[in-house]
Design a protein around this motif. Structure first.
Motif, PDB file in Angstrom:
ATOM      1  N   UNK A   1       0.841  -1.204   0.000  1.00 13.14           N
ATOM      2  CA  UNK A   1       0.000   0.000   0.000  1.00 13.14           C
ATOM      3  C   UNK A   1       0.881   1.262   0.000  1.00 13.14           C
TER       4      UNK A   1
ATOM      5  N   UNK B   1       2.570   2.356  -3.318  1.00 14.59           N
ATOM      6  CA  UNK B   1       1.756   3.101  -4.279  1.00 14.59           C
ATOM      7  C   UNK B   1       1.619   4.546  -3.830  1.00 14.59           C
TER       8      UNK B   1
ATOM      9  N   UNK C   1       1.979  -4.717  -8.773  1.00 12.75           N
ATOM     10  CA  UNK C   1       0.754  -5.488  -8.522  1.00 12.75           C
ATOM     11  C   UNK C   1      -0.471  -4.614  -8.735  1.00 12.75           C
ATOM     12  N   UNK C   2      -0.400  -3.370  -8.262  1.00 12.77           N
ATOM     13  CA  UNK C   2      -1.546  -2.469  -8.419  1.00 12.77           C
ATOM     14  C   UNK C   2      -1.828  -2.215  -9.903  1.00 12.77           C
TER      15      UNK C   2
ATOM     16  N   UNK D   1      -3.482  -5.218 -11.308  1.00  9.92           N
ATOM     17  CA  UNK D   1      -4.876  -5.402 -10.910  1.00  9.92           C
ATOM     18  C   UNK D   1      -5.771  -4.401 -11.639  1.00  9.92           C
ATOM     19  N   UNK D   2      -5.297  -3.146 -11.755  1.00 10.51           N
ATOM     20  CA  UNK D   2      -6.116  -2.140 -12.422  1.00 10.51           C
ATOM     21  C   UNK D   2      -6.416  -2.524 -13.868  1.00 10.51           C
TER      22      UNK D   2
ATOM     23  N   UNK E   1      -5.942  -7.994  -2.624  1.00  9.01           N
ATOM     24  CA  UNK E   1      -5.729  -7.262  -3.872  1.00  9.01           C
ATOM     25  C   UNK E   1      -5.753  -8.229  -5.051  1.00  9.01           C
TER      26      UNK E   1
ATOM     27  N   UNK F   1      -7.768  -1.003   0.543  1.00 11.68           N
ATOM     28  CA  UNK F   1      -8.102  -1.244  -0.855  1.00 11.68           C
ATOM     29  C   UNK F   1      -8.783  -0.028  -1.479  1.00 11.68           C
TER      30      UNK F   1
ATOM     31  N   UNK G   1      -6.285   2.665  -2.354  1.00 15.18           N
ATOM     32  CA  UNK G   1      -5.555   2.557  -3.621  1.00 15.18           C
ATOM     33  C   UNK G   1      -6.503   2.373  -4.809  1.00 15.18           C
TER      34      UNK G   1
ATOM     35  N   UNK H   1      -9.210   0.211  -5.313  1.00 14.56           N
ATOM     36  CA  UNK H   1      -9.620  -1.118  -5.739  1.00 14.56           C
ATOM     37  C   UNK H   1     -10.831  -1.542  -4.931  1.00 14.56           C
TER      38      UNK H   1
END
Lengths: 316, 282
Positions: free
Chosen positions: A255, A258, A269-270, A273-274, B132, B218, B221, B223
């Protein structure tokens, strides 16, 4: 010792396998199939077919599973769908930043947690002890990203002591340190609160043991008792908490990376996922699990070194 | 029945003498009541008012306004609704399933060796990262969040209940029940399962705290929850760029998460002290 290490490694394998198999199954359960979920409603059947081919989804399920197990063994997750590069390469590029970040935070947490726990247990139920316990309870409830937003606001935006975000390679040590101080503090200080609670409890526990009374009756000073006996006694339970807190630390790092724009695994990873970049999600998850396995193995070996009974006895 | 009633009154009496438990329960009650009655006492948090962007706290806007001119007081009151509901549902699912798995694993060797391996594998994986990745694969939305959160929370409950069930199995009451011919399901329900209750109660507060923190991380960020749904994490993430001068955007939603988790931690610690004095952390 080697046999013990291999046994522990075998016991740690589910850490990698379980999350990976779970992702394997869930990807295939996505409504409309993974390709449909990725390309949206307007995709032509040819496009879906092509993507299914790229992801290997046209093969029978058992075949896909064998291929998947093979990819784990070969550390090869194919190419990222959007970054168009090999997933393993992308992950390895980011690994060192995350590793630096986590290891520095860990050291900070360990030093701060142990020092404060020693101070608190030496003045058990005194005002200092109560204040430190209060801090630890509060620290347990503060979300790391809130602390980070506030500290960035005060120390980076207002006072301009540190950069707001970003990363500099260690080849420029001053800039590197400036970029890491805030994130490492945020991650480490909250972890220290957790370590403090367990270490304090375990120090108080060993201080009530008969051998401490004996040592005291022999005229040893408090410092000698603390350093030579109590601290050593508490090392093993503290390592347990330490092993357990690695997950929290790594999760927090994802977290905070980012938030601080640190180019590490969490940021990767973010992005994955996006964009629902399945190969990249799998690759990131795999390497995070691998880090957990290696770290836990080190903790286990440390135990065995500290306490021979674990090596020979019922290693659980 | 009467035995469990006296245990309940004894526990609540003991809790009443713990100042921490009272403070924690008070904080939780505050958050729950506020979240329930938010639509009655606060303006619509989604109303955008470009003329009142980044206004400092005032009588009209007690917590100021954000970068779109939305009322931060309203955003904070509404911000817990979605995440509290999702966390409560997932915790309920996780506790029920984890309880069942724990009791069965504590009693049946074979089930234990297979299922607990899987639970250990899930548990040693960082929960935020697991969430995530799961939401990344399942897609955004409330249902994926509930599924992911339940999977993330099951292992800890299962493992703790398994421990209680393992020691319950050795109780003489279980042996005598079997001697007079009680069947396995009856033994599981009447003799093994009740031993896990106090562990589960403490674990529920911890699971709720984890759930709140993970969902907030989550949404921070971006999500999981739809960005238009008011959430504490989401408010905090838009607060980053506006700290100077709009510090109020960051302070109040963060404080709300903190108060909720603090309430749960205080209640959980007090419950642990009362229900399970052996594992008390002093």
């Amino acid at each position: 010792m080697l046999l013990y290490a291999l046994k522990r490694l075998a016991a740690l394998l589910p850490t990698i396998l379980v999350p990976m198999v779970l992702l394997f199954v869930l990807i295939r359960l996505a409504p409309g199939g993974p390709a449909g979920a990725l390309l949206g409603d307007e995709a032509s059947p040819e496009q879906i077919q092509a993507l299914n081919n790229q992801l290997g989804l046209n093969e029978p399920l058992w075949r896909q599973f064998i291929n998947f197990l093979g990819s784990l063994v070969r550390l090869d997750f194919g190419d990222s769908l959007f970054l168009k590069a090999n997933v393993t390469g992308l992950v390895l590029d980011r690994l060192s930043v995350t590793a630096t970040f986590v290891i520095l935070s860990m050291i900070f947490a360990l030093v701060l947690g142990l020092i404060t726990a020693t101070i608190a247990s030496r003045s058990h139920n005194g005002p200092l002890d109560r204040i430190l316990v209060g801090f630890a309870v509060v620290g347990n409830a503060i979300p790391s990203f809130w602390l980070a937003v506030m500290l960035i606001g005060v120390f980076a935006v207002q006072l301009r002591w540190f950069p707001v975000a970003g990363y500099a390679p260690p080849t420029d040590p001053i800039a590197w340190a400036q970029h890491l101080i805030l994130p490492v503090f945020c991650l480490g200080v909250l972890q220290a609160a957790e370590l403090f609670r367990y270490s304090r409890a375990s120090m108080l526990d060993s201080m009530s043991q008969p051998f401490v009374a004996t040592a005291r009756s022999l005229g040893l000073s408090d410092n000698t008792i603390q350093n030579r006996y109590v601290t050593r006694m508490t090392l093993v339970p503290i390592m347990t908490v330490f092993g357990l807190s690695l997950g929290t630390l790594l999760g927090g790092a994802v977290i905070l990376e980012t938030l601080f724009s640190l180019p590490g695994l969490g940021q990767l990873l973010l992005t994955a996922v996006q964009r629902r970049d399945y190969p990249l999600i799998q690759g990131c998850a795999f390497f995070i699990a691998l880090i957990m396995v290696i770290a836990n193995l080190i903790v286990d070996l440390f135990y065995a070194a500290a306490d021979p009974r674990i090596r020979y006895g019922k290693a659980s | 029945m009467s035995a469990s009633t006296t245990r309940f009154t004894r526990t609540s009496k003991a809790l009443f003498h713990e100042p921490n438990a009272l403070v924690g329960a008070g904080l939780l009650l505050l958050i729950i009541v506020i979240s329930l009655i938010a639509p009655l006492i606060s303006p619509d948090p989604t109303v955008v008012n470009p003329l009142h962007r980044l206004a400092p706290p005032s009588l009209e806007h007690p917590f100021g306004t954000d970068n779109l001119g939305r009322d931060v007081f309203a955003l904070t009151l509404w911000g817990g609704r979605a995440s509290l509901l999702i966390t409560a549902i997932s915790t309920a699912i996780a506790v029920i399933l984890g309880y069942a798995i724990g009791v069965l694993a504590g009693y049946f060797r074979l089930f234990d060796s297979i299922v607990m391996r899987i639970m250990d594998g899930l548990m040693s994986f960082p929960s935020v990262v697991l969430m995530i990745s799961l939401v990344g694969v399942l897609g955004n939305g409330v249902i994926p969040l509930i599924i992911g959160m339940s999977i993330t929370l099951i292992p800890a409950t299962a493992r703790l209940v398994r421990g209680a069930a393992l020691s319950a199995k050795e109780l003489t009451s279980v042996e005598s029940a079997r001697a007079i011919g009680a069947r396995t399901p009856r033994i599981l329900i009447r003799y093994i399962a009740p031993e896990g209750v106090s562990v589960v109660i403490v674990q529920t507060t911890m699971a709720l705290a984890t759930g709140i923190l993970v969902i907030a991380s989550l949404s921070f960020i971006g999500i999981g929850l739809d960005p238009s749904t008011p959430s504490w994490g989401g408010s905090l993430s838009s607060a980053q760029q506006y700290f100077n001068p709009a510090w109020w955007m960051a302070v109040f939603p963060g404080l709300a998460i903190f108060v909720t988790v603090l309430g749960l931690v205080l209640v959980g610690d007090a419950l642990r002290d009362v229900l399970d004095p052996r594992s008390s952390r002093g």
